[in-house]
Design a protein around this motif. Structure first.
Motif, mmCIF file in Angstrom:
data_model
loop_
_atom_site.group_PDB
_atom_site.id
_atom_site.type_symbol
_atom_site.label_atom_id
_atom_site.label_comp_id
_atom_site.label_asym_id
_atom_site.label_seq_id
_atom_site.Cartn_x
_atom_site.Cartn_y
_atom_site.Cartn_z
ATOM 1 N N VAL A 302 26.017 67.976 88.248
ATOM 2 C CA VAL A 302 25.467 68.438 89.531
ATOM 3 C C VAL A 302 25.546 69.964 89.620
ATOM 4 O O VAL A 302 24.588 70.631 90.045
ATOM 5 N N ARG A 303 26.697 70.530 89.217
ATOM 6 C CA ARG A 303 26.825 71.991 89.272
ATOM 7 C C ARG A 303 25.840 72.676 88.329
ATOM 8 O O ARG A 303 25.220 73.683 88.684
ATOM 9 N N GLY A 306 22.419 72.524 89.856
ATOM 10 C CA GLY A 306 22.281 73.498 90.945
ATOM 11 C C GLY A 306 22.092 74.910 90.426
ATOM 12 O O GLY A 306 21.257 75.677 90.958
ATOM 13 N N ARG A 307 22.864 75.270 89.388
ATOM 14 C CA ARG A 307 22.693 76.610 88.818
ATOM 15 C C ARG A 307 21.310 76.777 88.200
ATOM 16 O O ARG A 307 20.684 77.841 88.316
ATOM 17 N N ILE A 309 18.522 75.245 89.099
ATOM 18 C CA ILE A 309 17.519 75.370 90.169
ATOM 19 C C ILE A 309 17.582 76.751 90.798
ATOM 20 O O ILE A 309 16.547 77.387 91.079
ATOM 21 N N GLU A 310 18.787 77.275 91.025
ATOM 22 C CA GLU A 310 18.921 78.604 91.619
ATOM 23 C C GLU A 310 18.354 79.677 90.690
ATOM 24 O O GLU A 310 17.713 80.633 91.147
ATOM 25 N N ARG A 313 14.677 79.500 90.967
ATOM 26 C CA ARG A 313 14.239 80.043 92.249
ATOM 27 C C ARG A 313 14.246 81.575 92.216
ATOM 28 O O ARG A 313 13.327 82.231 92.744
#
Length: 490
Positions: A302-303, A306-307, A309-310, A313
């Protein structure tokens, strides 16, 4: 007839004394008389000695010689007794045997008929074990390359041990708390003469099970027994049992005795455990640890997601900053080119048709009617062939082109600055030129607001946040249309 009735007096060639009236004996009578005497006198003896010669006959009997430092005696083990011996006769082994003394009349020799045999002590047993280890190692049964890997997540475990006692309870308890799975117990005796045969049969029985049968085939076997003396554990040093363990197709963990105990099957099994409880720990993972590891991997996933995707972005925002501020600015130049092409399309088509019409008239004047007919016929044939080839796709292409033309027409109508939409107005100066920015206006300047349904005059009141614009230059005159003789579309 007693033993005192046989009297031997001097050489055979001397004449018998007048008082000797005993009848002469045959050799057989004497031999069997001695045989009965030995068996009656030594019907049960217990001897200790070293085996100096061993011969295994095809009939199943075993012939050997026992010796000490001063004498020797032949021995025989009948086939029926050979299978029940405590140890297997081997050259150099010191043993204690029990049996009866008898004679072999055909050779005029005496021998012992052995009924039981045991090692003369722990030292002798260990010496025998070392010799057997050297033999099996020379055959490659101890080679690590032939050992099978222990399965990581066994679904079925087979346990070969005594059904009573602390060993089986410890194994079942340890497996249940670490890795709950199915356990099949094959009960055997783990000490004595029958132990090695029962353990061998259990291994072969598990190995013969078929996958998917009524009794599930184990993924792993554990041969277990508690601690004991060398004599107590000696059945697990049997050569036949060692060969059965080595030939098994199911991985085997040997768990016989305590950590300091060593048996022959420890060397041929796929893995040795220090204790029966240790075998259960080697055979099974810890379910709680696996769950914790899976949860940790899930959190890390999950971490990491998230990294990722960030990061994507951030890269998207950086690319966005490199683009024009408004999407309309991206379409401004293509719209202008479309307007110019649309305004020139009709006249260019008319000029092109006129040019080709004149060329056709010029060429037709040079052709005779017959030549023209033949040329028209060839063109008509080519046109028919081309039409036949494109006939299936032509309606689709026409529909596609018609749809594109309608879309371009709608875009042209919506982007035409000369046709304001409801709610919007076009700002023009007094000369009729369109004003597109506030910087082009000055206080007191007269303008005209053109709406979709009409226009109204207005004057700039002077309020604003920028300096007055420079004087507007007079627009350049529009270029004249090309002469009618030009045939290009654009």
């Amino acid at each position: 007839m007693s033993d005192d009735s046989y009297v031997f007096e001097g050489p055979a060639d001397e004449p018998a004394a007048p008082r000797d009236n005993n009848p002469p004996l045959s050799i057989s009578e004497l031999s069997f008389a001695l045989k009965r005497t030995l068996e009656d006198r030594f019907g049960h003896v217990r001897l200790r000695g070293e085996i100096s010669k061993v011969t295994r006959h095809a009939s199943g009997h075993i012939y050997l010689t026992l010796k000490d430092d001063k004498a020797c005696i032949d021995g025989v083990v009948w086939k029926g007794q050979a299978r029940g011996l405590g140890v297997h006769p081997e050259l150099g082994l010191e043993v204690i045997v029990t049996g009866k003394i008898t004679s072999y009349p055909a050779r005029s020799s005496y021998q012992i008929v052995i009924e039981t045999m045991e090692a003369a002590g722990a030292g002798a047993l260990l010496a025998q074990l070392e010799r057997l280890k050297v033999k099996l190692q020379g055959e490659g049964l101890f080679d690590p390359a032939r050992k099978q890997p222990i399965p990581t997540f066994p679904a079925v475990i087979g346990v070969i041990t005594s059904p009573t006692g602390a060993v089986i309870r410890d194994i079942l308890h340890r497996i249940a708390e670490r890795w709950p799975c199915r356990v099949i117990v094959w009960p055997v005796v783990v000490q004595g003469e029958a132990a090695c045969g029962q353990v061998s049969n259990a291994i072969r029985g598990f190995d013969a099970l078929k996958p998917g049968g009524p009794i599930p085939r184990p993924d792993l076997l554990i041969v277990a027994r508690g601690g004991g003396s060398v004599e107590d554990l000696w059945c697990f040093n049997d050569e036949g049992l060692a060969r059965t363990v080595a030939a098994a197709r199911i991985p085997i963990i040997s768990a016989v005795g305590h950590e300091t105990d060593t048996t022959l099957i420890d060397f041929v099994s796929d893995r040795r455990a220090p204790t029966p409880t240790g075998a259960a720990e080697i055979a099974t993972p810890v379910l709680a640890d696996l769950r914790g590891a899976v949860l940790d991997l899930d959190r890390r996933l999950v971490r990491a997601g998230g990294r990722l995707i960030e990061e994507r972005r951030t890269r998207l925002r950086a690319v966005e900053r490199g683009l024009p501020v408004r999407p309309e600015d991206l379409l401004a130049l293509p719209r202008q080119r479309l307007d110019h092409a649309g305004s020139r399309l009709g006249s260019a088509l008319q000029r092109n048709v006129a040019v080709h019409e004149r060329q056709l008239i010029t060429v037709a004047g040079r052709l005779s009617p017959a030549v023209l007919d033949r040329a028209l016929e060839r063109r008509r044939d080519r046109l028919g062939a081309t039409t036949a080839r494109f006939a299936p796709t032509l309606p689709r292409r026409l529909d596609h082109d018609r749809t594109r033309l309608a879309a371009l027409s709608r875009a042209l109508a919506s982007l035409d600055p000369k046709r304001p939409k409801p709610g919007f107005a076009r700002v023009e100066d007094e000369a009729g030129a369109m004003i597109a920015a506030a910087a082009a206006l000055s206080p007191g300047q007269g303008v005209r607001l053109v709406f979709a349904d009409g226009s109204r005059g207005a004057r700039i009141d002077g309020e604003g946040d920028g300096p007055p614009p420079p004087p507007r230059a007079k627009p350049a005159p529009k270029p004249k249309a090309p002469p009618p003789g030009q045939g290009d579309l654009f």
